[in-house]
Motif scaffolding. Sequence first.
Motif, PDB file in Angstrom:
ATOM      1  N   GLY A 216       9.648  -7.962   9.619  1.00  0.00           N
ATOM      2  CA  GLY A 216       8.373  -7.953  10.524  1.00  0.00           C
ATOM      3  C   GLY A 216       7.382  -6.755   9.674  1.00  0.00           C
ATOM      4  N   PHE A 217       6.403  -6.781   9.785  1.00  0.00           N
ATOM      5  CA  PHE A 217       5.449  -5.631   9.360  1.00  0.00           C
ATOM      6  C   PHE A 217       3.990  -5.511  10.173  1.00  0.00           C
ATOM      7  N   ASP A 218       3.446  -4.386   9.834  1.00  0.00           N
ATOM      8  CA  ASP A 218       2.282  -4.423  10.370  1.00  0.00           C
ATOM      9  C   ASP A 218       0.914  -4.974   9.588  1.00  0.00           C
ATOM     10  N   TRP A 219       0.597  -6.212   9.943  1.00  0.00           N
ATOM     11  CA  TRP A 219      -0.053  -7.118   8.993  1.00  0.00           C
ATOM     12  C   TRP A 219      -1.756  -6.275   8.935  1.00  0.00           C
ATOM     13  N   GLU A 220      -2.124  -5.937   9.933  1.00  0.00           N
ATOM     14  CA  GLU A 220      -3.360  -5.302   9.959  1.00  0.00           C
ATOM     15  C   GLU A 220      -3.375  -3.959   9.188  1.00  0.00           C
ATOM     16  N   GLY A 221      -2.436  -3.199   9.191  1.00  0.00           N
ATOM     17  CA  GLY A 221      -2.267  -2.107   8.441  1.00  0.00           C
ATOM     18  C   GLY A 221      -2.119  -2.130   7.013  1.00  0.00           C
ATOM     19  N   LEU A 222      -1.282  -3.362   6.771  1.00  0.00           N
ATOM     20  CA  LEU A 222      -1.033  -3.796   5.260  1.00  0.00           C
ATOM     21  C   LEU A 222      -2.408  -4.170   4.859  1.00  0.00           C
ATOM     22  N   LEU A 223      -3.123  -5.104   5.529  1.00  0.00           N
ATOM     23  CA  LEU A 223      -4.473  -5.624   4.876  1.00  0.00           C
ATOM     24  C   LEU A 223      -5.375  -4.215   4.585  1.00  0.00           C
ATOM     25  N   ALA A 224      -5.306  -3.344   5.592  1.00  0.00           N
ATOM     26  CA  ALA A 224      -6.248  -2.276   5.121  1.00  0.00           C
ATOM     27  C   ALA A 224      -5.815  -1.388   4.060  1.00  0.00           C
ATOM     28  N   SER A 225      -4.435  -1.074   4.003  1.00  0.00           N
ATOM     29  CA  SER A 225      -3.822  -0.579   2.731  1.00  0.00           C
ATOM     30  C   SER A 225      -4.271  -1.251   1.309  1.00  0.00           C
ATOM     31  N   GLN A 226      -4.032  -2.515   1.644  1.00  0.00           N
ATOM     32  CA  GLN A 226      -4.323  -3.310   0.272  1.00  0.00           C
ATOM     33  C   GLN A 226      -5.817  -3.140  -0.203  1.00  0.00           C
ATOM     34  N   ALA A 227      -6.689  -3.351   0.779  1.00  0.00           N
ATOM     35  CA  ALA A 227      -8.038  -3.301   0.560  1.00  0.00           C
ATOM     36  C   ALA A 227      -8.319  -1.842   0.012  1.00  0.00           C
ATOM     37  N   ALA A 228      -7.769  -0.771   0.550  1.00  0.00           N
ATOM     38  CA  ALA A 228      -8.136   0.547   0.301  1.00  0.00           C
ATOM     39  C   ALA A 228      -7.717   0.841  -1.257  1.00  0.00           C
ATOM     40  N   ALA A 229      -6.476   0.223  -1.585  1.00  0.00           N
ATOM     41  CA  ALA A 229      -6.076   0.380  -3.031  1.00  0.00           C
ATOM     42  C   ALA A 229      -7.159  -0.116  -3.869  1.00  0.00           C
ATOM     43  N   ARG A 230      -7.750  -1.307  -3.484  1.00  0.00           N
ATOM     44  CA  ARG A 230      -9.150  -1.946  -4.332  1.00  0.00           C
ATOM     45  C   ARG A 230     -10.422  -0.963  -4.318  1.00  0.00           C
ATOM     46  N   GLY A 231     -10.434  -0.091  -3.531  1.00  0.00           N
ATOM     47  CA  GLY A 231     -11.595   0.462  -3.119  1.00  0.00           C
ATOM     48  C   GLY A 231     -12.603  -0.155  -2.299  1.00  0.00           C
ATOM     49  N   GLN A 232     -11.929  -1.008  -1.464  1.00  0.00           N
ATOM     50  CA  GLN A 232     -12.802  -2.104  -0.808  1.00  0.00           C
ATOM     51  C   GLN A 232     -12.360  -2.057   0.824  1.00  0.00           C
TER      52      GLN A 232
ATOM     53  N   ASN B 215      -9.648 -13.275   8.080  1.00  0.00           N
ATOM     54  CA  ASN B 215     -10.035 -12.905   6.913  1.00  0.00           C
ATOM     55  C   ASN B 215     -10.644 -14.097   5.999  1.00  0.00           C
ATOM     56  N   ASN B 216     -11.330 -13.836   4.881  1.00  0.00           N
ATOM     57  CA  ASN B 216     -12.252 -14.554   4.352  1.00  0.00           C
ATOM     58  C   ASN B 216     -11.616 -15.443   3.702  1.00  0.00           C
ATOM     59  N   ARG B 217     -11.657 -16.794   3.794  1.00  0.00           N
ATOM     60  CA  ARG B 217     -10.942 -17.774   3.240  1.00  0.00           C
ATOM     61  C   ARG B 217     -11.571 -17.899   1.610  1.00  0.00           C
ATOM     62  N   LEU B 218     -12.775 -17.656   1.337  1.00  0.00           N
ATOM     63  CA  LEU B 218     -13.300 -17.948   0.020  1.00  0.00           C
ATOM     64  C   LEU B 218     -12.791 -16.982  -1.036  1.00  0.00           C
ATOM     65  N   HIS B 219     -12.275 -15.810  -0.630  1.00  0.00           N
ATOM     66  CA  HIS B 219     -11.667 -14.713  -1.643  1.00  0.00           C
ATOM     67  C   HIS B 219     -10.177 -14.600  -1.194  1.00  0.00           C
ATOM     68  N   ARG B 220      -9.624 -15.765  -0.674  1.00  0.00           N
ATOM     69  CA  ARG B 220      -8.060 -15.455  -0.404  1.00  0.00           C
ATOM     70  C   ARG B 220      -7.229 -14.936  -1.220  1.00  0.00           C
ATOM     71  N   THR B 221      -7.481 -15.550  -2.585  1.00  0.00           N
ATOM     72  CA  THR B 221      -6.406 -15.442  -3.611  1.00  0.00           C
ATOM     73  C   THR B 221      -6.473 -14.023  -4.083  1.00  0.00           C
ATOM     74  N   SER B 222      -7.728 -13.237  -3.849  1.00  0.00           N
ATOM     75  CA  SER B 222      -7.743 -11.863  -4.392  1.00  0.00           C
ATOM     76  C   SER B 222      -7.828 -10.883  -3.355  1.00  0.00           C
ATOM     77  N   THR B 223      -8.331 -11.103  -2.060  1.00  0.00           N
ATOM     78  CA  THR B 223      -8.404 -10.119  -1.141  1.00  0.00           C
ATOM     79  C   THR B 223      -7.560 -10.644   0.184  1.00  0.00           C
ATOM     80  N   GLY B 224      -6.798 -11.708   0.106  1.00  0.00           N
ATOM     81  CA  GLY B 224      -5.752 -11.975   1.152  1.00  0.00           C
ATOM     82  C   GLY B 224      -4.866 -11.029   1.165  1.00  0.00           C
ATOM     83  N   LEU B 225      -3.851 -11.414   2.330  1.00  0.00           N
ATOM     84  CA  LEU B 225      -2.676 -10.677   2.568  1.00  0.00           C
ATOM     85  C   LEU B 225      -1.580 -10.818   1.512  1.00  0.00           C
ATOM     86  N   ALA B 226      -1.374  -9.983   0.814  1.00  0.00           N
ATOM     87  CA  ALA B 226      -0.376  -9.875  -0.365  1.00  0.00           C
ATOM     88  C   ALA B 226       1.037  -9.628   0.395  1.00  0.00           C
ATOM     89  N   LEU B 227       1.827 -10.521   0.163  1.00  0.00           N
ATOM     90  CA  LEU B 227       3.274 -10.509   0.752  1.00  0.00           C
ATOM     91  C   LEU B 227       4.441 -10.087  -0.227  1.00  0.00           C
TER      92      LEU B 227
END
Length: 264
Positions: free
Chosen positions: A220-236, A200-212
């Motif tokens: 353990g966790f589904d990291w791709e699913g978590l990234l997708a759900s967090q992005a969807a929550a932002r409407g992105q 994922n994009n380093r330039l926006h990591r503090t806002s769009t990075g993987l939130a743990l």
Amino acid sequence: MPKAKRTYDAMELSVSKRFGGGWLFNASYVYSRLYGNYSGLQSTDEVLPSTYGFSYGGNQSFFGQTYRPGGNANRYFDLDQTFFDAHGNANILGPLPTDRPHVFKIYGAKEFKFGTEVGSFFTATSGVPITTNVWTTRSVGMYVEGRGDAGREPIFNQTDLMVAHTFKIGQSETKRLRFEFNVSNLFDQKTNVWTYRFYNNRLHRTSTGLALNNIDLRNGFDWEGLLASQAAARGQAVDLDPRYGQAAQFNPGFQGRLLIKYTF
């Protein structure tokens, strides 16, 4: 807290001929493994290519550095999240960033009676491991699939050549004029030596990075699913780095240097 592990095991086979009769020769093969969870006092986990668009600040350096300066500054062993992959493993052991299992080298030189010298050097090595790195909102990456999950860089090989000739000047035994031509990468092989491994994009990591937040890394966790759900929550959409998996830096091409030396 896992203990630091950085183990290098190797076997070397070599054959050589010392200089005599106007020539010398050496060939060697090394089979090795550099394995562990800690890349060393100089963090090779944090080396970046010059094409990445980011560099580390260093003392007395105007242009930055491609590696994190300082001894024992190793984020990939200093922080709790970097001990884990996304499968609950708390001690990520694997090939370290400079692991090259196979290294073959051969060089030789010949000195002719009429003053000409020829020398050559050839090396072929395994590529270094590629590890998927996912940026988190804590500004630090995470090896979600462990070390070396994405294969290796291509096999690297290069041939260098030196040709020289020395002329005597007059009847003097000390006055000589030497012309020497050195070639690096004789066959102009521009092999990829570093692949983009940031998912994922380093330039926006503090806002769009993987939130743990509230994630128990031990389970353990589904990291791709978590990234997708967090992005969807932002409407992105997931803020991917389009360069992921692409060649990033290449071995310099053909280089030649001419030396003219007068001795007296």
